[in-house]
Scaffold this motif. Structure first.
Motif, PDB file in Angstrom:
ATOM      1  N   THR A  92       0.789  -0.965   0.093  1.00  0.00           N
ATOM      2  CA  THR A  92       0.012   0.053  -0.115  1.00  0.00           C
ATOM      3  C   THR A  92       0.796   1.032   0.051  1.00  0.00           C
ATOM      4  OG1 THR A  92      -1.667  -1.283   1.267  1.00  0.00           O
ATOM      5  CG2 THR A  92      -1.936   0.995   1.150  1.00  0.00           C
ATOM      6  N   MET A  93       1.950   1.059   0.701  1.00  0.00           N
ATOM      7  CA  MET A  93       2.897   2.358   0.904  1.00  0.00           C
ATOM      8  C   MET A  93       3.762   2.540  -0.465  1.00  0.00           C
ATOM      9  SD  MET A  93       3.064   3.527   3.858  1.00  0.00           S
ATOM     10  CE  MET A  93       4.841   4.178   4.042  1.00  0.00           C
ATOM     11  N   GLY A  94       3.628   3.879  -1.152  1.00  0.00           N
ATOM     12  CA  GLY A  94       4.407   3.887  -2.390  1.00  0.00           C
ATOM     13  C   GLY A  94       5.775   3.669  -2.256  1.00  0.00           C
ATOM     14  N   SER A  95       6.332   4.292  -0.821  1.00  0.00           N
ATOM     15  CA  SER A  95       7.892   4.048  -0.883  1.00  0.00           C
ATOM     16  C   SER A  95       8.170   2.637  -0.904  1.00  0.00           C
ATOM     17  CB  SER A  95       8.221   4.521   0.574  1.00  0.00           C
ATOM     18  OG  SER A  95       7.441   4.169   1.610  1.00  0.00           O
ATOM     19  N   MET A  96       7.746   1.682  -0.578  1.00  0.00           N
ATOM     20  CA  MET A  96       7.606   0.254  -0.789  1.00  0.00           C
ATOM     21  C   MET A  96       7.618  -0.057  -2.253  1.00  0.00           C
ATOM     22  SD  MET A  96       8.806  -1.001   2.206  1.00  0.00           S
ATOM     23  CE  MET A  96       9.787   0.484   2.171  1.00  0.00           C
ATOM     24  N   ARG A  97       6.569   0.365  -2.712  1.00  0.00           N
ATOM     25  CA  ARG A  97       6.413  -0.059  -4.209  1.00  0.00           C
ATOM     26  C   ARG A  97       7.303   0.369  -5.024  1.00  0.00           C
ATOM     27  NH1 ARG A  97       1.349   2.091  -3.204  1.00  0.00           N
ATOM     28  NH2 ARG A  97       1.604   3.915  -4.474  1.00  0.00           N
ATOM     29  N   ALA A  98       8.121   1.383  -4.692  1.00  0.00           N
ATOM     30  CA  ALA A  98       9.011   2.021  -5.474  1.00  0.00           C
ATOM     31  C   ALA A  98      10.352   1.451  -5.269  1.00  0.00           C
ATOM     32  CB  ALA A  98       9.406   3.643  -5.169  1.00  0.00           C
ATOM     33  N   MET A  99      10.536   0.861  -3.792  1.00  0.00           N
ATOM     34  CA  MET A  99      11.790   0.302  -3.516  1.00  0.00           C
ATOM     35  C   MET A  99      11.905  -1.034  -4.077  1.00  0.00           C
ATOM     36  SD  MET A  99      13.132  -0.705   0.476  1.00  0.00           S
ATOM     37  CE  MET A  99      13.173   1.268   0.959  1.00  0.00           C
ATOM     38  N   GLY A 100      10.656  -1.796  -4.284  1.00  0.00           N
ATOM     39  CA  GLY A 100      10.693  -3.093  -4.734  1.00  0.00           C
ATOM     40  C   GLY A 100      11.598  -3.307  -5.738  1.00  0.00           C
ATOM     41  N   PRO A 101      10.950  -2.538  -7.062  1.00  0.00           N
ATOM     42  CA  PRO A 101      11.589  -2.773  -8.359  1.00  0.00           C
ATOM     43  C   PRO A 101      13.185  -2.195  -8.416  1.00  0.00           C
ATOM     44  CG  PRO A 101       9.361  -1.783  -8.554  1.00  0.00           C
ATOM     45  CD  PRO A 101       9.618  -1.840  -7.258  1.00  0.00           C
ATOM     46  N   SER A 102      13.278  -1.331  -7.510  1.00  0.00           N
ATOM     47  CA  SER A 102      14.883  -0.824  -7.292  1.00  0.00           C
ATOM     48  C   SER A 102      15.667  -1.797  -7.181  1.00  0.00           C
ATOM     49  CB  SER A 102      15.057   0.326  -6.750  1.00  0.00           C
ATOM     50  OG  SER A 102      13.957   1.487  -7.171  1.00  0.00           O
ATOM     51  N   LEU A 103      15.315  -2.424  -5.723  1.00  0.00           N
ATOM     52  CA  LEU A 103      16.145  -3.561  -5.269  1.00  0.00           C
ATOM     53  C   LEU A 103      16.222  -4.809  -6.198  1.00  0.00           C
ATOM     54  CD1 LEU A 103      15.095  -3.193  -1.471  1.00  0.00           C
ATOM     55  CD2 LEU A 103      17.197  -2.186  -2.602  1.00  0.00           C
ATOM     56  N   ALA A 104      15.009  -5.097  -6.875  1.00  0.00           N
ATOM     57  CA  ALA A 104      14.992  -6.179  -7.816  1.00  0.00           C
ATOM     58  C   ALA A 104      15.998  -5.940  -8.938  1.00  0.00           C
ATOM     59  CB  ALA A 104      13.716  -6.402  -8.399  1.00  0.00           C
ATOM     60  N   ILE A 105      15.997  -4.638  -9.420  1.00  0.00           N
ATOM     61  CA  ILE A 105      16.939  -4.400 -10.588  1.00  0.00           C
ATOM     62  C   ILE A 105      18.397  -4.617 -10.198  1.00  0.00           C
ATOM     63  CG2 ILE A 105      17.671  -2.412 -12.105  1.00  0.00           C
ATOM     64  CD1 ILE A 105      14.964  -1.724 -12.370  1.00  0.00           C
ATOM     65  N   SER A 106      18.634  -3.984  -8.886  1.00  0.00           N
ATOM     66  CA  SER A 106      20.047  -4.247  -8.312  1.00  0.00           C
ATOM     67  C   SER A 106      20.544  -5.562  -8.245  1.00  0.00           C
ATOM     68  CB  SER A 106      20.105  -3.603  -7.103  1.00  0.00           C
ATOM     69  OG  SER A 106      19.593  -4.076  -6.202  1.00  0.00           O
ATOM     70  N   VAL A 107      19.546  -6.541  -7.640  1.00  0.00           N
ATOM     71  CA  VAL A 107      19.843  -8.205  -7.589  1.00  0.00           C
ATOM     72  C   VAL A 107      20.075  -8.706  -9.098  1.00  0.00           C
ATOM     73  CG1 VAL A 107      19.157 -10.325  -6.616  1.00  0.00           C
ATOM     74  CG2 VAL A 107      18.919  -8.171  -5.359  1.00  0.00           C
ATOM     75  N   ALA A 108      19.341  -8.112  -9.834  1.00  0.00           N
ATOM     76  CA  ALA A 108      19.321  -8.774 -11.206  1.00  0.00           C
ATOM     77  C   ALA A 108      20.628  -8.298 -11.777  1.00  0.00           C
ATOM     78  CB  ALA A 108      18.242  -8.346 -12.142  1.00  0.00           C
ATOM     79  N   VAL A 109      20.967  -7.147 -11.719  1.00  0.00           N
ATOM     80  CA  VAL A 109      22.524  -6.861 -12.153  1.00  0.00           C
ATOM     81  C   VAL A 109      23.508  -7.638 -11.531  1.00  0.00           C
ATOM     82  CG1 VAL A 109      24.077  -4.859 -12.247  1.00  0.00           C
ATOM     83  CG2 VAL A 109      21.800  -4.364 -12.681  1.00  0.00           C
ATOM     84  N   THR A 110      23.430  -7.796 -10.271  1.00  0.00           N
ATOM     85  CA  THR A 110      24.483  -8.622  -9.730  1.00  0.00           C
ATOM     86  C   THR A 110      24.476 -10.031 -10.098  1.00  0.00           C
ATOM     87  OG1 THR A 110      23.902  -7.361  -7.428  1.00  0.00           O
ATOM     88  CG2 THR A 110      24.994  -9.343  -7.130  1.00  0.00           C
ATOM     89  N   LEU A 111      23.128 -10.561 -10.434  1.00  0.00           N
ATOM     90  CA  LEU A 111      23.284 -12.099 -10.907  1.00  0.00           C
ATOM     91  C   LEU A 111      23.915 -12.066 -12.357  1.00  0.00           C
ATOM     92  CD1 LEU A 111      22.168 -14.675 -11.254  1.00  0.00           C
ATOM     93  CD2 LEU A 111      20.126 -13.921 -12.159  1.00  0.00           C
ATOM     94  N   VAL A 112      23.622 -11.312 -13.186  1.00  0.00           N
ATOM     95  CA  VAL A 112      24.287 -11.195 -14.547  1.00  0.00           C
ATOM     96  C   VAL A 112      25.638 -10.994 -14.347  1.00  0.00           C
ATOM     97  CG1 VAL A 112      24.326  -9.975 -16.574  1.00  0.00           C
ATOM     98  CG2 VAL A 112      22.340 -10.326 -15.572  1.00  0.00           C
ATOM     99  N   ALA A 113      26.076 -10.168 -13.219  1.00  0.00           N
ATOM    100  CA  ALA A 113      27.566  -9.799 -13.224  1.00  0.00           C
ATOM    101  C   ALA A 113      28.368 -11.140 -12.605  1.00  0.00           C
ATOM    102  CB  ALA A 113      27.798  -8.499 -12.209  1.00  0.00           C
ATOM    103  N   ALA A 114      27.824 -11.722 -11.805  1.00  0.00           N
ATOM    104  CA  ALA A 114      28.366 -13.084 -11.099  1.00  0.00           C
ATOM    105  C   ALA A 114      28.624 -14.082 -12.164  1.00  0.00           C
ATOM    106  CB  ALA A 114      27.321 -13.549 -10.101  1.00  0.00           C
ATOM    107  N   LEU A 115      27.651 -14.172 -13.241  1.00  0.00           N
ATOM    108  CA  LEU A 115      27.882 -15.204 -14.176  1.00  0.00           C
ATOM    109  C   LEU A 115      28.659 -14.703 -15.540  1.00  0.00           C
ATOM    110  CD1 LEU A 115      24.222 -16.489 -13.976  1.00  0.00           C
ATOM    111  CD2 LEU A 115      26.144 -17.497 -12.988  1.00  0.00           C
TER     112      LEU A 115
END
Length: 722
Positions: free
Chosen positions: A303-326
């Motif tokens: 419900t919180m906009g701050s959380m809705r914004a944070m979710g995709p941001s952190l997901a993108i960062s982890v996806a970048v980390t995954l690609v970098a690790a491989l």
């Protein structure tokens, strides 16, 4: 698939590195700036009452403003203000007004702004900017504080500055030193620990450099996605981003490097060992990253906009980390070869690892006892979670020696505690007709009769006369638990039920915003956590091709979550006597302990599955999995926990709470859950843990590597049986 990715990255390292550098530089130059908001009210959905009040205020009272800061005048000796002192207050206030600070359009006081005990007078500062935390406003506060000695010279007065803008400045200056200290401590910790683990300066510094490249990439992608899809990131996302990238990035690198070193010790050539390492742990890293990504994306349901914004941001960062690790990590270490381990020669021989081997043997010999003790420890710690109290007053977490904190404490001694930030009640005519003054007077009396209300101002009408505003001063601090309960309960109930006929009444203000945030957070707990848990369970099921294992893994994760929260409650509420814990702490624990900490469980069960596939018995598989995985999990957990643990060096108590909760939770996840509870339960369940996939139950079973069957990587890095 992962073998092919690894072989491509290892055999074309310069191309991979060049692509990463070009992409990072390009995004740094071309990506739009990351927009942010510091006002939590901006992140609440429009149906919440406090948000509806803001809309009414903007339409009916567009010129009305709240004070950006408050001047608190007192005598230096603490006595009552004399008539001469009161005159000096008016003169000094006019002097501040005459200085014409960049963002202050008015500095005003009135004779009524003197406390009932006669010891204090107030003046309000109104800003030309809505954002009270921008640099110009904070500079204006600094300039005003620099001028006060000049304007109060020759009087018996002293003046302190408090209120939102002053608190924001003090918090920024306090956290500025803290951020620098924490960043430095984090870098030193990671470099020292990596150096100690691998005894190599290259391995100590190389991950830090690669993570910085990942950070530039992630920030650029987040800013671009925000611009394209209209997302709004919270102002704290960059700080959290750094911690996530350092924590997750270091974890995935360690997963890869430990397996790389293991293959080198088996006599494989450097490039072959690196390709096989990616092939072996690629699926584990991808599954771990997938679990974290879906957990973060579940925040889009918040419900919180701050959380809705944070979710995709952190997901993108982890996806970048995954690609970098491989890709990036194998490419860099392909260029370095075995020189990456220089000057240590430990990579050439397997250490005894007595502790890891001893733990593995204990797990295989006494699984029932170890599982029972581990579960009991977690359950005992989890009891403390029942005493969790949410604290919404973020100012209470600031160091007590800050001027704005001390001034607010003094103000609340002489005035009603809610004087600094009154609640607002609006009465609006349903049909747009003018309001009845007599009815408004009766409504005001009803509000004043609510227990906990200090004062209620007379009705202030808008020019059309169809909206009335009442300023309600509470007897409690605006952000305190009692104030939030009062506004969300008796005050709103009375306002709604006592509204004059043909009108509606709404309650707003800072306390009302916090009450709505509390409601939104409770909604998120009921929705986001189950959805994220289900998504993680699906990923575990796909990785393990099992229905049973994901069930007890998620039960263990839930127990670890409760144990982490309970331990934090006991330390900060019971031992240190805090009023409560950061209201977002359960979300923080969920993000960093449940989501990221699940990596260790995934690494452990993936190794267990690998040993079972080779035809080992459940007990022997548990022994080997613990012995082989303990160094990796232990090292990764210590680094990740240390990264968050440095937050405990901060003077801000909420940062201390966050640092302890995440660090302790990660250690619980790694050393009790991943290394003890999960392998012992798996060993006791035996083949049932992998139901309905029984292809690898025993030596010689179809698909097993029993007698006469071995597993070797083929030319593409994939495993084949011969």
């Amino acid at each position: 698939m992962f073998g092919r990715i690894g072989r491509f990255s290892v055999n074309r390292p310069w191309l991979i590195v060049a692509l990463w550098v070009i992409a990072a530089v390009g995004l740094a130059i071309l990506a739009p700036p990351l927009k942010s908001s510091t006002d939590q009210a901006d992140f609440l959905p429009s149906h919440y009452e406090s948000v509806r009040v803001s809309k009414i205020q903007e339409q009916a009272f567009p010129q009305q403003e709240s004070a950006a800061a408050i001047l608190v005048y007192q005598r230096s000796d603490g006595n009552k203000l004399s008539e001469a002192d009161k005159a000096a207050v008016i003169k000094a206030t006019k002097g501040f007004q005459g200085e014409q600070y960049k963002t202050f359009k008015a500095v005003v006081t009135t004779p009524e702004a003197v406390s009932k005990d006669g010891k204090m007078a107030l003046a309000n500062i109104y800003s030309t900017k809505k954002d009270l935390y921008d640099e110009d406003t904070q500079q204006s506060i600094k300039d005003l504080r620099a001028d006060r000695d000049k304007l109060l010279k020759g009087t018996s007065l002293k003046v302190d500055v408090t209120g939102p803008a002053a608190s924001g400045l003090d918090a920024t200056e306090s956290e500025g030193d803290t951020d620098a200290m924490i960043m430095m401590a984090t870098l030193v910790l990671i470099i020292v620990l990596l150096g100690a683990i691998f005894r190599s300066p290259l391995i100590a510094f190389m991950p830090v450099l690669m993570i910085l490249v990942m950070f530039i990439m992630a920030q650029g992608l987040i800013a671009t996605a925000s611009d394209w899809f209209g997302l709004e990131a919270d102002s704290g996302v960059s700080a959290i981003l750094i911690v996530v990238l350092f924590g997750v990035g270091t974890d995935y690198m360690l997963f890869l490097l430990f397996r790389y070193r293991e293959h080198l010790r088996q006599g494989q050539e450097a490039k072959e060992a690196l390709v096989n390492a990616v092939s072996r742990v690629g699926e584990t890293i991808a599954s771990a990253a997938g679990a974290v990504i879906v957990a973060f994306l579940a925040l889009t349901l918040s419900t919180m906009g701050s959380m809705r914004a944070m979710g995709p941001s952190l997901a993108i960062s982890v996806a970048v980390t995954l690609v970098a690790a491989l890709t990036l990590v194998p490419a860099v270490f392909s260029l370095l070869g075995t020189k990456a381990f220089w000057p240590s020669k430990a990579w050439q021989r397997a250490p005894r690892n007595r502790l890891a081997n001893g733990t593995g043997s204990l797990v295989s010999r006494r699984p029932g006892l170890i599982a029972t003790v581990s579960a009991c420890v977690l359950a005992a710690l989890a009891v403390g979670a029942l005493g969790f109290k949410a604290e919404f007053d973020t100012d209470s977490s600031l160091p007590k020696d800050l001027e704005s904190v001390q001034a607010m404490a003094e103000l609340q001694k002489s005035f009603s505690a809610g004087e600094s930030d009154p609640s607002l009640v609006y009465v609006q005519s349903d049909g747009g007709g003018k309001l009845d003054p007599a009815a408004l007077t009766g409504f005001r009396q009803k509000l004043a009769g609510v227990e906990g209300v200090g004062e209620v101002s007379p009705a202030g009408l808008n020019p059309k006369g169809d909206v009335a505003q009442f300023s309600v001063v509470l007897k409690h601090r605006p952000a305190s638990e009692k104030a939030i309960e009062l506004v969300s309960g008796d005050l709103r109930d009375t306002a709604h039920s006592s509204a004059p006929e043909g009108t509606k009444a709404l309650v707003g203000g800072t306390t009302a915003v916090l009450a709505d945030i509390e409601d939104a957070v409770n909604h998120d707990y009921r929705l986001v956590f189950p959805v994220a848990g289900l998504a993680i369970m699906v990923i575990l099921g796909l990785l393990l091709r099992s229905v049973v294992a994901p069930l007890y893994l998620m039960l263990a994760v839930g127990l670890g979550f409760a144990a982490t929260l309970g331990s934090t409650v006991w330390l900060f509420q019971d031992v240190r006597g805090e009023n409560g814990l950061l209201f977002m702490l359960p979300i923080v624990v969920y993000l960093f302990v449940v989501a990221i900490g699940t990596d260790y469980n995934i690494l452990m069960v993936a190794r267990l599955r690998e040993e079972v596939r080779k035809g080992k018995s459940p007990a022997e598989a548990a022994r080997l999995a613990v012995a082989q995985s303990a160094p990796t999990i232990g090292s990764a957990a210590i680094i990740l926990a240390g990264t968050f643990g440095v937050l405990m060096l901060a003077s801000n108590t909420m940062l201390q709470q966050m640092g302890f909760a995440v660090a302790f939770g990660i250690l619980l996840t790694a050393f009790i859950m991943a290394l003890l509870l999960v392998p012992t339960v798996t060993a006791m369940l035996g083949s049932k843990a992998w139901w309905p996939n029984h292809r690898h139950d025993s030596p010689g079973a179809p698909g097993a590597s029993g007698p006469g069957r071995t597993e070797e990587p083929d030319a593409a890095g994939e495993t084949v049986r011969v």
